[in-house]
Design an enzyme around this catalytic site. Structure first.
Site, PDB file in Angstrom:
ATOM      1  N   SER A 117       5.020 -35.320  25.041  1.00  0.00           N
ATOM      2  CA  SER A 117       5.779 -34.661  23.967  1.00  0.00           C
ATOM      3  C   SER A 117       7.205 -34.439  24.442  1.00  0.00           C
ATOM      4  O   SER A 117       7.450 -34.278  25.650  1.00  0.00           O
ATOM      5  CB  SER A 117       5.150 -33.302  23.651  1.00  0.00           C
ATOM      6  OG  SER A 117       5.978 -32.561  22.781  1.00  0.00           O
TER       7      SER A 117
ATOM      8  N   TYR B  90       1.019 -25.585  25.797  1.00  0.00           N
ATOM      9  CA  TYR B  90       1.270 -26.963  25.349  1.00  0.00           C
ATOM     10  C   TYR B  90       2.383 -27.590  26.187  1.00  0.00           C
ATOM     11  O   TYR B  90       2.266 -28.717  26.655  1.00  0.00           O
ATOM     12  CB  TYR B  90       1.647 -26.930  23.872  1.00  0.00           C
ATOM     13  CG  TYR B  90       1.802 -28.272  23.199  1.00  0.00           C
ATOM     14  CD1 TYR B  90       0.714 -28.910  22.613  1.00  0.00           C
ATOM     15  CD2 TYR B  90       3.050 -28.891  23.109  1.00  0.00           C
ATOM     16  CE1 TYR B  90       0.860 -30.125  21.961  1.00  0.00           C
ATOM     17  CE2 TYR B  90       3.202 -30.106  22.457  1.00  0.00           C
ATOM     18  CZ  TYR B  90       2.102 -30.719  21.886  1.00  0.00           C
ATOM     19  OH  TYR B  90       2.261 -31.922  21.239  1.00  0.00           O
TER      20      TYR B  90
END
Ligand SMILES: NC(=O)c1ccc[n+]([C@@H]2O[C@H](COP(=O)([O-])OP(=O)(O)OC[C@H]3O[C@@H](n4cnc5c(N)ncnc54)[C@H](O)[C@@H]3O)[C@@H](O)[C@H]2O)c1
Length: 277
Positions: free
Chosen positions: A165, A179
């Site tokens: 990401s 995350y």
């Protein structure tokens, strides 16, 4: 003269995509299947697998699917072994399954009102939430690459591609901290595994998406008002779609990238560069 047909060839490849029934993973799968690869979708959403396999087979693609939770290591090993067994080899694996980050310590979005979110603050961060995200977005990536290496190392070839990401690079207060830690960990795992497997003809790379309209987080980024608010903070002024992934998926799975390994390629319309306007 170098023809793009050979340079980007994936026909006949045996491919596995985790989290392949939706969004970015489905984009990878479609890009490869449309160009002649044999693709297995592994996903915990059995209904969506059935629907997407039926749709892609009807389109003439060689696609199969199996239901597995990537955090169940024994089941994941079996599913990857089964797929490799069905094809007699494993050429490319996408470790892509993932879930929403949940809230961060700020709400809102760049350029808007940004309230503090109590639940996202470090001292209130929930153990179960931390563990679940690390399990799916870091531990399961390790387990997926390990299972793939058992097939790729003996055949002395292979492509491993991990979806990380932009949050692995740029901290964003609206994104839950587990995350970011998991994705940054996965990016460094990619470098380490790439180093170990380079002499075996295996490349290992990461794709780091910015904001993509998929089903993650209940599909919030597919809603027009959310998209418009988020797009204001993206230099390209739009969110990404799974179709934006076709080129990178083909590049990293094909001979075109055979000397590229240990890299994290960002695809985010400029989001990780900063605020443009
Ligand atoms: N959409 C974005 O903006 C964005 C941005 C950066 C990174 N990513 C990453 O991209 C990857 C794909 O996400 P997406 O946006 O396409 O979301 P998505 O929800 O559309 O697809 C994710 C798929 O993973 C599956 N999945 C989730 N947990 C699983 C598990 N434990 N076992 C097996 N399958 C599981 C889901 O069922 C779903 O089909 C994720 O790793 C995500 O973190 C997405």
């Amino acid at each position: 003269m170098i023809g793009i047909e050979k340079l980007f060839a994936v026909a006949g490849q045996a491919v596995v995509v985790t989290g392949g029934a939706s969004g970015i993973g489905l984009g990878y799968a479609e890009a490869l299947a449309a160009n002649g690869a044999r693709v297995t979708l592994l996903d915990m959403d059995a209904g969506r697998i059935a629907a997407e396999v039926a749709r892609l087979v009807a389109a003439g693609y060689d696609v199969r699917g199996a239901s597995v939770d990537v955090t169940d290591r024994a089941a994941l090993d079996r599913a990857i072994d089964d797929a490799a067994g069905a094809y007699g080899r494993l050429d490319t694996i996408f470790a892509n399954a993932g879930i929403n980050s949940g809230v961060g310590y700020l709400g809102g979005w760049v350029g808007a009102e940004r309230p503090r979110i109590t639940e996202g603050a470090l001292e209130n961060y929930d153990d179960a939430r931390w563990d679940r995200i690390i399990d799916i977005s870091l531990n399961a990536v390790f387990a997926t690459l390990r299972a793939a290496a058992r097939h790729m190392r003996p055949q002395r070839s292979g492509r491993m591609i991990v979806t990380t990401s932009a949050a692995a690079i740029r901290c964003e207060p609206a994104i839950g901290m587990a995350y970011m830690a998991a994705k940054a960990g996965a990016a460094h795992l990619v470098r380490n595994v790439a180093l170990e497997l380079a002499a075996d003809g295996i490349t290992v790379n990461a794709i780091a998406p910015g904001m993509f309209a998929t089903n993650i987080g209940g599909g919030a980024l597919r809603q027009a008002e959310v998209q418009a608010a988020v797009a204001r903070g993206i230099p390209a002024h739009r969110v990404g779609t799974p179709a934006d992934m076709y080129g990178l998926a083909l590049f990293l799975a094909s001979p075109a990238s055979s000397y590229v390994t240990g890299q994290q390629i960002v695809i985010d319309g400029g989001f990780s560069l900063g605020q443009a306007d």
